[in-house]
Design a protein around this motif. Structure first.
Motif, PDB file in Angstrom:
ATOM      1  N   ILE A  21      30.749  36.665  36.269  1.00 12.52           N
ATOM      2  CA  ILE A  21      31.956  36.698  35.820  1.00 12.52           C
ATOM      3  C   ILE A  21      32.612  38.126  35.140  1.00 12.52           C
ATOM      4  N   ALA A  22      31.742  38.566  34.284  1.00 20.30           N
ATOM      5  CA  ALA A  22      32.091  39.682  33.719  1.00 20.30           C
ATOM      6  C   ALA A  22      32.271  40.851  34.673  1.00 20.30           C
ATOM      7  N   LEU A  23      31.633  40.923  35.684  1.00 23.65           N
ATOM      8  CA  LEU A  23      31.776  42.020  36.811  1.00 23.65           C
ATOM      9  C   LEU A  23      33.115  41.577  37.403  1.00 23.65           C
ATOM     10  N   LEU A  24      33.464  40.548  37.714  1.00 22.88           N
ATOM     11  CA  LEU A  24      34.654  40.220  38.421  1.00 22.88           C
ATOM     12  C   LEU A  24      35.759  40.503  37.461  1.00 22.88           C
ATOM     13  N   VAL A  25      35.783  40.046  36.127  1.00 22.35           N
ATOM     14  CA  VAL A  25      37.111  40.290  35.308  1.00 22.35           C
ATOM     15  C   VAL A  25      37.332  41.667  35.107  1.00 22.35           C
ATOM     16  N   ARG A  26      36.309  42.654  34.836  1.00 22.49           N
ATOM     17  CA  ARG A  26      36.508  43.844  34.706  1.00 22.49           C
ATOM     18  C   ARG A  26      37.133  44.548  35.665  1.00 22.49           C
ATOM     19  N   ALA A  27      36.815  44.114  37.035  1.00 22.14           N
ATOM     20  CA  ALA A  27      37.297  44.895  38.149  1.00 22.14           C
ATOM     21  C   ALA A  27      38.845  44.540  38.335  1.00 22.14           C
ATOM     22  N   SER A  28      39.615  45.370  39.246  1.00 22.13           N
ATOM     23  CA  SER A  28      41.048  44.950  39.307  1.00 22.13           C
ATOM     24  C   SER A  28      41.149  44.124  40.491  1.00 22.13           C
ATOM     25  N   GLU A  29      42.308  43.406  40.698  1.00 19.70           N
ATOM     26  CA  GLU A  29      42.512  42.500  41.932  1.00 19.70           C
ATOM     27  C   GLU A  29      42.328  43.350  43.149  1.00 19.70           C
ATOM     28  N   GLU A  30      42.758  44.607  43.161  1.00 20.44           N
ATOM     29  CA  GLU A  30      42.715  45.299  44.429  1.00 20.44           C
ATOM     30  C   GLU A  30      41.235  45.517  44.608  1.00 20.44           C
ATOM     31  N   GLU A  31      40.358  45.757  43.661  1.00 20.45           N
ATOM     32  CA  GLU A  31      39.012  45.735  43.968  1.00 20.45           C
ATOM     33  C   GLU A  31      38.378  44.501  44.579  1.00 20.45           C
ATOM     34  N   ARG A  32      38.756  43.392  43.590  1.00 28.93           N
ATOM     35  CA  ARG A  32      38.120  42.112  44.216  1.00 28.93           C
ATOM     36  C   ARG A  32      38.645  41.738  45.480  1.00 28.93           C
ATOM     37  N   VAL A  33      39.848  41.938  45.952  1.00 30.50           N
ATOM     38  CA  VAL A  33      40.169  41.382  47.372  1.00 30.50           C
ATOM     39  C   VAL A  33      39.589  42.623  48.229  1.00 30.50           C
ATOM     40  N   ALA A  34      39.410  43.819  47.737  1.00 31.73           N
ATOM     41  CA  ALA A  34      38.886  44.718  48.916  1.00 31.73           C
ATOM     42  C   ALA A  34      37.283  44.390  49.093  1.00 31.73           C
ATOM     43  N   LEU A  35      36.689  43.689  48.246  1.00 32.48           N
ATOM     44  CA  LEU A  35      35.514  43.255  48.415  1.00 32.48           C
ATOM     45  C   LEU A  35      35.187  42.162  49.072  1.00 32.48           C
ATOM     46  N   ALA A  36      36.074  41.440  49.711  1.00 33.06           N
ATOM     47  CA  ALA A  36      36.020  40.049  50.206  1.00 33.06           C
ATOM     48  C   ALA A  36      35.032  39.993  51.432  1.00 33.06           C
TER      49      ALA A  36
END
Length: 892
Positions: A21-36
């Motif tokens: 959760i900590a890794l996901l929260v620290r990242a931006s939404e663009e980074e999260r979606v790009a990792l999909a």
């Protein structure tokens, strides 16, 4: 720090969900979606191997999914993977915490997609809380489907989950459930949910699991307080009862109906529904309907036509209590409506067709009380209806209606038994042989075995090893576990067949397994014995098949024998002597001798009375086998073995207390002569010990093979299988009865083994076993050989002390009677009753009732020892009543 799948995966495998959760929260939404895409690839690649780790990574993977996926469709596709099924261990709160952080607009859609793919049968108790949380968060309603309602119900009734131990009582949970109004009606509408509703549940008050359905009481409580609409759920309950089902499945709806205690107005509004339930619904539902209709009728709000229409079919139901209550009700109605008494009493006459004599008696008595008030036409119609009465009732009906007793009808007889069918045509090509081998691997039947053996030998001679190799090698490879030897199958006939086929193909001869078979066949032929420690052959009659297959394996490539001579001509295993004569003539003409075991099996399959012309022609044969065949026919074939009754009792009561067999009757079998064929002594010898065996199951899979071994000496085979047939009744075993119809289709005298086998199986625990016994009984009854008296004596023996229950026996004999074997059934009853009358066993009144019906049908005048004494007793017990009734039929 850049968000990567490797970093998420590392923490997931350590079950570090907080780190994920900590890794996901620290990242931006663009980074999260790009990792999909990386998350999708990683989950698909790694999810199937999570068990290699000490910790479950699936909750962490699920967080990665909800933290990175851009759409509900892609998230659902990953979460629904079979290997991801443990992802719900994360719990709803942490899952939703991350979803809220991302402000996802599609949580309701994700919940709907997950709900749609819920298991159809077994509800996933862990998945539903996640789905419910997603639906609630997304303000979405669940799809109304059977699988969704099942999961919701399972979660509602189950014990609290590990993350939510302090749940409120079931009534409060249901009252506050956001999906109650959507999914609760579905429990009534999807018939497949009935078993789930009828199952037990967690009792919040007692803190334990209870077998009683708890939802009906909770629903009644919520209806009583006004949370649920009474009319809606009463209508749903009645509609569900109308759709029918198994009594167990309908139990919760019956309970709810009783708890609601419908008012007179509510009952009246559903009167036509109850009228539909009364004739056809299961007993508990019919009783509910009857009670409701009587309440409506007592208030004067039930149409008489409705009552009469529903009463006719109700009066022939098997539940005598229900039928007698209906008769009492109709009697009351006839007195209340004297102007329509004739119509009512003609409806009462429908009970004349009930199978129970006491019901017929009651109907006749009710009509008799009012006959004087009826017009002549009505009386005439009632007299016509009385033609179906049984036992002593036709005479009473003739006196009551002023008619002459009809002349006795002809005794029903079964048509002669049809001759046994012929064996299917022989296998003609290697491809057909391959197909039959595959079928044999799936189901070993005696017919398939005979065709495969005959086809292998004949095709080896005509088509050669090369053609066989092309067709059979793929079968050997695909079913290698069947055809190759293992620790568990070294004596199996299929294993020997594998050796025979590989020998024919040139790949097994002189191998160790082939050599063991050759040695075993040699020993069996030299001393006439099979079996023993580490032997690939078994000593029981089904072992003759294994010996014949082993003989093929040892002889096929070393002797020029183009056919087996024991292949039967009929599906019973019988071999036409004329056919064997032609086979031996061919052998003489071509200069070969049949293999010895194969030839002895052929002799054992010959009928007892061959055509004299065949006997005369056989005398012209000159080969050793031909001369032996001629001598066999001239000497009358195999003498009947000696079969004697043998009673077993446990020597150690403590040891056998679990088996529950206090006494069992089996038989000792022995040959009637010394010498004879090498196969004779083992086939015709059974030596049971002094104690009954617990749960015997030696022959449950090979009954047809047994019957084909000695098709004209069924008593010998019955002696081998009798312990298993006895266990169907005294130990409630399920399998083994299939051999009985096969033995009945064979020939030979009926001795104690077959008689006791039929007796035990008629009283078997499971209905399918009793069906097999009735089939065998009907086959024997259609043949001229006497058997019924012996079966009756055996029944009297095993039923007198309760080892076989009369309550099971009587319906089976009734089926045989209704099927037309009344004469044979009466012989059985007449032989069994003298031993049973002094015991007053439970179920004896029902057996006496059946005896009265059968005696009337066959116009019996038999003297039954002990019957007059029971009939002369004072009192009004049913035993005395039925004894009097039978005595009056036998002595009019």
């Amino acid at each position: 720090m850049t968000l990567t799948w490797e970093a998420l995966q590392r923490r997931a495998k350590k079950a570090d969900t907080a780190g994920v959760i900590a890794l996901l929260v620290r990242a931006s939404e663009e980074e999260r979606v790009a990792l999909a895409k990386d998350v999708e690839a990683g989950v698909r690649a790694e999810a199937t191997q999570w068990w290699r780790h000490d910790l479950n990574p699936m909750p962490g993977y699920a967080l990665a999914v909800i933290g990175c996926m851009p759409t509900a469709a892609r998230a659902a596709a990953l979460l629904l993977r079979t290997s991801m099924q443990t992802w719900t261990g994360i719990g709803p709160e942490r899952f939703l915490e991350l979803a809220r952080f991302r402000r996802l607009p599609w949580l309701g859609e994700l919940g709907t997609r997950l709900a749609t793919r819920l298991p159809t049968r077994d509800a996933d108790e862990d998945l539903w809380p996640m789905i419910a949380a997603l639906l609630r968060e997304g303000r979405a309603e669940p799809p109304v489907r059977e699988n969704v309602a099942r999961a919701w119900l399972a979660n509602l009734l189950t014990r609290p989950h590990h993350w939510d131990r302090r749940l409120p009582p079931l009534s409060m949970r249901l009252r506050d459930d956001p999906h109650r109004d959507t999914l609760l009606p579905a429990l009534f509408e999807f018939d497949g949910l009935a078993a789930d509703l009828a199952a037990g549940s967690w009792d919040d008050t007692a803190k334990e699991w209870t077998a009683t359905p708890r939802l009906p009481a909770v629903l009644a409580h919520l209806i009583g307080e006004g949370t649920l609409e009474r009319k809606t759920y009463l209508d749903l309950t009645v509609d569900r009862l109308l759709r029918g089902g198994k009594p167990h499945d309908l139990r919760p709806f019956v309970l709810l109906h009783d708890l609601l205690e419908p008012t007179l107005d509510e009952l009246s509004s559903h009167a036509l529904d109850y009228a539909r339930l009364l004739p056809d619904a299961p007993g508990t539902v019919a009783a509910l309907a009857q009670k409701a209709l009587r309440t409506v009728d007592d208030a004067g709000r039930l149409e008489l036509e409705t009552l009469l229409d529903t009463s006719g079919p109700t009066l022939v139901r098997k539940e005598k209590t229900l039928v007698k209550s209906q008769l009492t009700w109709l009697d009351k109605v006839s007195r209340r409506h004297p102007d329509r008494a004739g119509e009512v009493l003609e409806t009462v006459a429908a009970a004349f067709g009930h199978p129970a004599l006491d019901v017929q008696d009651r109907a006749l008595t009710l009509i008799g009380k009012q006959t004087g008030k009826l017009d002549a036409d009505t009386v005439a119609r009632l007299a016509d209806a009385s033609a179906v009465l049984a036992g002593d009732l036709p005479r009473r009906a003739a006196e009551l209606f002023g008619t002459m007793a009809e002349a006795p009808a002809e005794v029903p007889e079964l048509p002669p038994a049809a001759p046994p069918a012929e064996l299917p045509a022989p296998i003609a090509t290697p491809g057909e042989l391959a197909e039959e081998l595959v079928a044999l691997c799936h189901e070993e039947t005696a017919i398939a075995w005979e065709r495969v053996l005959a086809g292998l030998v004949s095709l080896y001679a005509t088509d050669g090893p090369a053609a066989l190799a092309t067709a059979l090698r793929p079968v050997l490879e695909r079913y290698s576990s069947d055809f190759e030897e293992h620790s568990w199958n070294h004596s199996a006939a299929l294993t020997h067949l594998g050796v025979a086929i590989r020998s024919a193909l040139g790949t097994a001869k002189h191998g160790s397994q082939w050599q063991r078979l050759v040695a075993a066949v040699r020993r069996a032929w030299q001393d006439g014995r099979r079996g023993g420690e580490d032997s690939p052959l078994v000593a029981t009659p089904d072992g003759v098949l294994g010996l014949r297959v082993a003989e093929v394996a040892s002889q096929l490539t070393s002797t020029m024998v183009p056919m087996v001579v024991a292949t039967p001509t009929h599906v019973t295993g019988s071999l036409d002597p004329a056919v064997l004569l032609e086979r031996l003539r061919r052998a003489e003409a071509e200069g070969w001798q049949p293999w010895p075991v194969d030839f002895e099996q052929a002799l054992l399959r010959l009928p007892r009375e061959p055509d004299p012309a065949v006997v005369e022609q056989a005398a012209t044969l000159t080969s050793p086998a031909g001369r032996q065949f001629a001598a066999w026919l001239a000497g009358g074939g195999l003498p009947d073995p000696i079969s004697r009754r043998w009673e077993q009792r446990p020597l150690n009561d403590y040891y056998y207390s679990g088996a529950g067999v206090a006494r069992r009757v089996v038989t000792i079998l022995g040959p009637a002569r010394d010498g004879g064929l090498r196969l004779e002594r083992q086939l015709l010898t059974t030596t049971p010990g002094p104690e009954p065996r617990g749960w015997p199951d030696d022959f449950v899979l090979c009954g047809d093979v047994l019957a084909m071994t000695l098709p004209h000496h069924r008593e010998a085979i019955a002696s081998w299988v009798l312990p298993e047939l006895a266990a169907l009744a005294d130990q409630d075993q399920r399998r083994g009865a299939e051999v009985l119809p096969l033995l009945a289709a064979c020939s030979g005298p009926v001795g104690p083994a077959l008689a006791y086998g039929i007796a035990y199986t008629l009283g078997a625990r499971h209905p399918e076993s009793r069906v097999a016994a009735v089939d065998a009984f009907l086959t024997l009854a259609a043949r001229p050989e006497p058997f019924a008296a012996a079966v009756g004596a055996a029944l009297g023996d095993v039923c007198a002390d309760g080892m076989v229950k009369l309550s099971r026996l009587t319906p089976a004999l009734a089926e045989a009677h209704l099927a037309g074997a009344s004469l044979a059934v009466w012989e059985v009853l007449a032989a069994a009753l003298p031993a049973l009358l002094p015991t007053a066993q439970r179920g004896l009144p029902d057996l006496l009732e059946l005896s009265t019906q059968v005696a009337g049908a066959v116009h019996a005048r038999t003297e039954i020892a002990g019957l007059a004494e029971v009939a002369a007793r004072t009192g009004s017990t049913r035993l005395v009543k039925e004894a009097k009734r039978l005595h009056s039929v036998l002595h009019p």
